[in-house]
Design a protein around this motif. Structure first.
Motif, PDB file in Angstrom:
ATOM      1  N   VAL A 263      21.533   8.628  24.635  1.00 41.27           N
ATOM      2  CA  VAL A 263      21.820   7.702  23.542  1.00 41.27           C
ATOM      3  C   VAL A 263      21.991   8.553  22.286  1.00 41.27           C
ATOM      4  N   GLU A 264      23.234   8.683  21.852  1.00 44.38           N
ATOM      5  CA  GLU A 264      23.589   9.576  20.744  1.00 44.38           C
ATOM      6  C   GLU A 264      23.705   8.778  19.448  1.00 44.38           C
ATOM      7  N   ASP A 265      22.810   9.052  18.505  1.00 44.77           N
ATOM      8  CA  ASP A 265      22.817   8.381  17.199  1.00 44.77           C
ATOM      9  C   ASP A 265      23.561   9.267  16.206  1.00 44.77           C
ATOM     10  N   ASP A 266      24.786   8.864  15.865  1.00 43.37           N
ATOM     11  CA  ASP A 266      25.646   9.658  14.978  1.00 43.37           C
ATOM     12  C   ASP A 266      25.682   9.008  13.594  1.00 43.37           C
ATOM     13  N   PHE A 267      24.502   8.783  13.022  1.00 43.74           N
ATOM     14  CA  PHE A 267      24.384   7.945  11.829  1.00 43.74           C
ATOM     15  C   PHE A 267      25.006   8.550  10.572  1.00 43.74           C
ATOM     16  N   LEU A 268      25.216   9.864  10.540  1.00 40.76           N
ATOM     17  CA  LEU A 268      25.827  10.495   9.359  1.00 40.76           C
ATOM     18  C   LEU A 268      27.195  11.108   9.677  1.00 40.76           C
ATOM     19  N   ALA A 269      27.883  10.539  10.652  1.00 39.77           N
ATOM     20  CA  ALA A 269      29.193  11.078  11.049  1.00 39.77           C
ATOM     21  C   ALA A 269      30.176  11.126   9.888  1.00 39.77           C
ATOM     22  N   ASP A 270      30.073  10.163   8.971  1.00 40.56           N
ATOM     23  CA  ASP A 270      31.042  10.075   7.875  1.00 40.56           C
ATOM     24  C   ASP A 270      30.910  11.213   6.867  1.00 40.56           C
ATOM     25  N   TYR A 271      29.813  11.963   6.938  1.00 40.05           N
ATOM     26  CA  TYR A 271      29.613  13.058   5.986  1.00 40.05           C
ATOM     27  C   TYR A 271      29.943  14.426   6.585  1.00 40.05           C
ATOM     28  N   GLU A 272      30.450  14.442   7.802  1.00 43.75           N
ATOM     29  CA  GLU A 272      30.769  15.712   8.453  1.00 43.75           C
ATOM     30  C   GLU A 272      31.900  16.429   7.725  1.00 43.75           C
ATOM     31  N   THR A 273      31.711  17.724   7.499  1.00 41.73           N
ATOM     32  CA  THR A 273      32.740  18.530   6.836  1.00 41.73           C
ATOM     33  C   THR A 273      33.396  19.519   7.791  1.00 41.73           C
ATOM     34  N   ASP A 274      32.816  19.684   8.981  1.00 43.22           N
ATOM     35  CA  ASP A 274      33.355  20.605   9.971  1.00 43.22           C
ATOM     36  C   ASP A 274      34.207  19.819  10.969  1.00 43.22           C
ATOM     37  N   SER A 275      35.501  20.021  10.933  1.00 49.33           N
ATOM     38  CA  SER A 275      36.418  19.256  11.788  1.00 49.33           C
ATOM     39  C   SER A 275      36.238  19.573  13.274  1.00 49.33           C
ATOM     40  N   LYS A 276      35.550  20.684  13.589  1.00 50.18           N
ATOM     41  CA  LYS A 276      35.348  21.066  14.988  1.00 50.18           C
ATOM     42  C   LYS A 276      34.011  20.586  15.544  1.00 50.18           C
ATOM     43  N   ALA A 277      33.225  19.895  14.726  1.00 45.97           N
ATOM     44  CA  ALA A 277      31.899  19.433  15.151  1.00 45.97           C
ATOM     45  C   ALA A 277      32.019  18.083  15.849  1.00 45.97           C
ATOM     46  N   ASP A 278      32.309  18.122  17.138  1.00 43.53           N
ATOM     47  CA  ASP A 278      32.496  16.899  17.913  1.00 43.53           C
ATOM     48  C   ASP A 278      31.165  16.377  18.444  1.00 43.53           C
ATOM     49  N   PRO A 279      31.045  15.065  18.635  1.00 42.82           N
ATOM     50  CA  PRO A 279      29.816  14.495  19.197  1.00 42.82           C
ATOM     51  C   PRO A 279      29.709  14.761  20.696  1.00 42.82           C
ATOM     52  N   ILE A 280      28.506  14.581  21.244  1.00 42.06           N
ATOM     53  CA  ILE A 280      28.317  14.738  22.689  1.00 42.06           C
ATOM     54  C   ILE A 280      29.257  13.803  23.448  1.00 42.06           C
ATOM     55  N   TYR A 281      29.472  12.610  22.892  1.00 45.89           N
ATOM     56  CA  TYR A 281      30.316  11.605  23.542  1.00 45.89           C
ATOM     57  C   TYR A 281      31.698  12.159  23.895  1.00 45.89           C
ATOM     58  N   SER A 282      32.220  13.062  23.068  1.00 51.02           N
ATOM     59  CA  SER A 282      33.575  13.574  23.290  1.00 51.02           C
ATOM     60  C   SER A 282      33.690  14.424  24.557  1.00 51.02           C
ATOM     61  N   TYR A 283      32.534  14.900  25.079  1.00 51.98           N
ATOM     62  CA  TYR A 283      32.550  15.719  26.292  1.00 51.98           C
ATOM     63  C   TYR A 283      32.200  14.911  27.551  1.00 51.98           C
ATOM     64  N   ASP A 284      31.929  13.643  27.391  1.00 50.02           N
ATOM     65  CA  ASP A 284      31.399  12.816  28.475  1.00 50.02           C
ATOM     66  C   ASP A 284      32.512  12.265  29.361  1.00 50.02           C
ATOM     67  N   TYR A 285      32.535  12.715  30.613  1.00 50.62           N
ATOM     68  CA  TYR A 285      33.525  12.208  31.570  1.00 50.62           C
ATOM     69  C   TYR A 285      32.865  11.426  32.706  1.00 50.62           C
ATOM     70  N   GLN A 286      31.536  11.260  32.629  1.00 49.29           N
ATOM     71  CA  GLN A 286      30.798  10.577  33.683  1.00 49.29           C
ATOM     72  C   GLN A 286      30.182   9.260  33.185  1.00 49.29           C
ATOM     73  N   SER A 287      30.630   8.776  32.013  1.00 46.38           N
ATOM     74  CA  SER A 287      30.071   7.553  31.417  1.00 46.38           C
ATOM     75  C   SER A 287      28.552   7.640  31.316  1.00 46.38           C
ATOM     76  N   ARG A 288      28.093   8.765  30.751  1.00 46.83           N
ATOM     77  CA  ARG A 288      26.675   9.064  30.655  1.00 46.83           C
ATOM     78  C   ARG A 288      26.128   8.836  29.240  1.00 46.83           C
ATOM     79  N   VAL A 289      27.035   8.827  28.254  1.00 57.95           N
ATOM     80  CA  VAL A 289      26.610   8.787  26.848  1.00 57.95           C
ATOM     81  C   VAL A 289      26.860   7.410  26.244  1.00 57.95           C
ATOM     82  N   ILE A 290      25.851   6.897  25.556  1.00 62.03           N
ATOM     83  CA  ILE A 290      25.965   5.671  24.760  1.00 62.03           C
ATOM     84  C   ILE A 290      25.999   6.123  23.304  1.00 62.03           C
TER      85      ILE A 290
END
Length: 447
Positions: free
Chosen positions: A252-279
């Motif tokens: 369960v990934e809480d990305d509560f401050l995603a809107d303040y990210e300044t690094d365009s390469k900082a992807d969430p765990i969800y972006s790597y999930d191919y097994q429907s494992r991440v909420i």
């Protein structure tokens, strides 16, 4: 958008960028009308709204002037410097823009907003948010997106929901989100903690817990962790997901401050999930205002049916008026404009916090300073010597009109490895008071 709102925003931007300095007279109504190619009544309406926001004030027979910030802040006998609050700065809430969107939403949807909606949320908002989340490498189908009453509701539902892995224990970072910890302990949910510090998470210990314990899901804040302020590396995120796949644990990934990210390469765990494992969870409370109570949960297909049922039991549906207003706020471009403004403001405060800690914190007085150098954040912690009584530090700081807090509420009661941390958050500290506040805190610790 109404013309007066456009004029208002442009004048406010000029003031923020010090084209008109504190206490200085701004342009006349006629000159503003010429500058923005509008009539004087549009300018007058914009200036009236800026007065309501206490950004300018008028002097009869003279004109309008920029309100001096220091004068406002020192109206009380002592300035209260609040490093304890993590709420967004109320001085930058988009009151006028959002009021316009609320009015427009009522005109657009009429009675649809005042009857029960659906547990998934307003369909048109779901589609807008799906496109919005793509900016963060979060790609989801509409069927997997649920609008919730903040992240807290999503966590409450997930805690009670039976998962396909038929496991029952929740793993949470330590320190971690205090309200979720309080909920878990109040409801006597089987919970264990794993240490999170500025080096990240011990992956060997994580694997041991996944392997030996009955872990239903791992609740984690990879980006700008609360309260540490530190972000995990992309490698760590990928390794955590591999372990979750290996041992049938959900993330369960809480990305509560995603809107303040300044690094365009900082992807969430969800972006790597191919097994429907991440909420994936995200809130709009930290970027717009907490009272909006609109969050987003992206739920895998295996959980959508149960999540929908449990959400109905929880609140039937999330406020339709808030959802409709948010939809128009995003579609109009106002949200992106506000996000840029907030990101700039918070980035400045983060840099000042970082520089001040660098300048004043030393090992000599028992203070260890940790900060994420590669990615500034508005909050962090000071780790103190175990010989220092933090309660005394908090009391002495309050006597000096400085509010700080410890991390006692950020730990499970039975977690053994608790650090002697002081939390520092600059979201409600004016930029010009950050350095002096940090200096005073360090001086108090040194004594």
């Amino acid at each position: 958008m109404y013309k007066y709102l456009d004029v208002l925003n442009k004048i406010e931007y000029m003031i923020e960028n010090e084209e008109f300095k504190q206490g200085e007279k701004i342009l006349s109504i006629r000159k503003f009308a010429d500058l923005f190619n509008c009539n004087k009544w549009t300018v007058i309406r914009a200036l009236e709204e800026l007065e309501k926001k206490h950004i300018i004030y008028s002097v009869p027979q003279s004109g309008h002037y920029v309100v001096p910030k220091k004068d406002i802040l020192n109206q009380n006998e002592a300035l209260i410097t609040d490093f304890s609050s993590s709420s967004p700065d109320s001085n930058v809430f988009p009151y006028i823009d959002f009021q316009h969107c609320i009015n427009q939403a009522i005109n657009t949807y009429k009675n649809e907003l005042f009857i029960y909606g659906t547990p998934k949320g307003l369909p048109s908002l779901v589609s807008v948010i799906r496109k919005e989340l793509a900016h963060y490498q979060v790609f989801a189908n509409n069927r997997n997106i649920f609008i919730t009453s903040g992240v807290q509701q999503a966590l409450s539902i997930l805690t009670l929901l039976p998962f396909p892995n038929n496991k029952h224990t929740i793993l949470i970072e330590q320190p971690g989100y205090h309200l979720f910890i309080e909920q878990l302990e109040t409801q006597r949910i089987s919970t264990v903690g794993i240490k999170r510090d500025y080096s990240g998470i011990d992956l060997e210990e994580l694997e041991r817990i996944f392997k030996e314990m009955d872990i239903k899901f791992f609740y984690i804040m990879p980006r700008y962790h609360n309260p540490l302020g530190y972000s995990l590396s992309q490698k760590d995120k990928q390794e955590i997901l591999k372990l979750a796949d290996k041992y049938d644990v959900y993330i369960v990934e809480d990305d509560f401050l995603a809107d303040y990210e300044t690094d365009s390469k900082a992807d969430p765990i969800y972006s790597y999930d191919y097994q429907s494992r991440v909420i994936y969870l995200k809130s709009f409370s930290k970027i717009i205002f907490p009272g909006l109570r609109v969050g987003v949960a992206i739920v895998p297909d295996s959980l959508t049916g149960l999540f929908s049922k449990y959400k109905i039991y929880s609140d039937v549906d999330t406020s339709m008026l808030s959802q409709a207003a948010l939809e128009l706020y995003i579609k109009s471009g106002m949200f992106e404009k506000h996000r840029k403004k907030m990101r700039h403001s918070y980035s400045q405060r983060a840099e000042k916090l970082h520089d001040s800690l660098q300048k004043y914190c030393t090992i000599n007085n028992g203070t260890k300073m940790y900060h994420n150098y590669g990615n500034c954040c508005i909050h962090t912690c000071l780790e103190l010597s175990t010989k220092i009584n933090i309660k005394n530090i908090l009391k002495e700081s309050e006597k000096n009109s400085i509010l700080i807090s410890d991390t006692s509420s950020n730990y499970l009661q039975d977690f053994d490895d608790k650090k002697n941390y002081i939390k520092l958050n600059t979201s409600n500290v004016p930029y010009e008071y950050i350095e002096n506040g940090i200096k005073n805190i360090v001086d108090i610790i040194g004594k």
